[in-house]
Scaffold this active site. Sequence first.
Site, PDB file in Angstrom:
ATOM      1  N   CYS A  43     105.857  83.642  -7.250  1.00 44.69           N
ATOM      2  CA  CYS A  43     105.258  83.808  -8.576  1.00 44.69           C
ATOM      3  C   CYS A  43     106.270  83.716  -9.710  1.00 44.69           C
ATOM      4  O   CYS A  43     106.069  82.977 -10.679  1.00 44.69           O
ATOM      5  CB  CYS A  43     104.473  85.117  -8.642  1.00 44.69           C
ATOM      6  SG  CYS A  43     105.459  86.615  -8.447  1.00 44.69           S
ATOM      7  N   HIS A  93     103.901  91.004  -9.526  1.00 46.75           N
ATOM      8  CA  HIS A  93     103.273  89.686  -9.598  1.00 46.75           C
ATOM      9  C   HIS A  93     103.220  89.251 -11.053  1.00 46.75           C
ATOM     10  O   HIS A  93     103.010  90.069 -11.948  1.00 46.75           O
ATOM     11  CB  HIS A  93     101.871  89.717  -8.993  1.00 46.75           C
ATOM     12  CG  HIS A  93     101.277  88.354  -8.806  1.00 46.75           C
ATOM     13  ND1 HIS A  93     101.840  87.415  -7.970  1.00 46.75           N
ATOM     14  CD2 HIS A  93     100.188  87.755  -9.367  1.00 46.75           C
ATOM     15  CE1 HIS A  93     101.112  86.311  -7.998  1.00 46.75           C
ATOM     16  NE2 HIS A  93     100.111  86.493  -8.837  1.00 46.75           N
ATOM     17  N   GLN A 128      99.124  80.727 -11.470  1.00 45.66           N
ATOM     18  CA  GLN A 128      99.927  81.621 -10.645  1.00 45.66           C
ATOM     19  C   GLN A 128     100.230  80.989  -9.296  1.00 45.66           C
ATOM     20  O   GLN A 128      99.532  80.086  -8.834  1.00 45.66           O
ATOM     21  CB  GLN A 128      99.169  82.932 -10.413  1.00 45.66           C
ATOM     22  CG  GLN A 128      97.812  82.706  -9.760  1.00 45.66           C
ATOM     23  CD  GLN A 128      97.321  83.879  -8.963  1.00 45.66           C
ATOM     24  OE1 GLN A 128      98.105  84.704  -8.484  1.00 45.66           O
ATOM     25  NE2 GLN A 128      96.007  83.975  -8.774  1.00 45.66           N
TER      26      GLN A 128
END
Length: 226
Positions: free
Chosen positions: A124, A179, A191
């Site tokens: 990420c 994240h 993402q």
Amino acid sequence: MSTLFTVLSAMVALMLCAFSAQASPGDDFNRAAAPKPSHLIQPEHGTASELRARRMRERHGGARAGGHATASATPPTYKNYPSFPKNVDNNVSHALKLAVGTLREQLGKPYLWGGSSPGDGFDCSGLVYYAYRDLLEIRLPRTANTMYHLKDAPLVGRHELERGDLVFFAIHTRRAADHVGVYLGEGRFIQAPRTGETIRISSLHNDYWTRHYLGARRLLTQATVR
């Protein structure tokens, strides 16, 4: 015997409830493995993906320690952008266009723990690092949690989000970001989700992401863009 059967039945019921709470059929991200210990920020995405990352580093001649490629053997990569044209009126808008274009080019690329290149894959924060690093005057950290605490990038309220803002989530923790994605507008963000998945566009309005949303920062400003 009846008492033992009752106890065992209750235990099974509790286990089933816990499992259903961990995995909602409405979001692929929830079908990941059970949450790891809370002290594992970012690299908790899976040993199988870590092994693939190590093999990639070895394949590309990464530095070795004791016969094994180390996690830091290959520095994170990023896209090199040409110098901004002199006739550009707004460096921030120009940088934003470049960053979003680069991010969209990575759609469908595989998730790879520790990855930060189109050839190998991305995790990420590796995706964010790859798209933004060369556009900035400031030093960009490599992990989601250090990006979340980057003081040079101002905090942004959820109702003030603009295209290009970094959006952070606390998946396996309460207060730390593990994240990160990039907001694209209209409630969508791009993402690199998790091991076994590919880079995609998701919705912030999804119950799962709403539940785990932590905050946002504006990385591209007049003070940060080169």
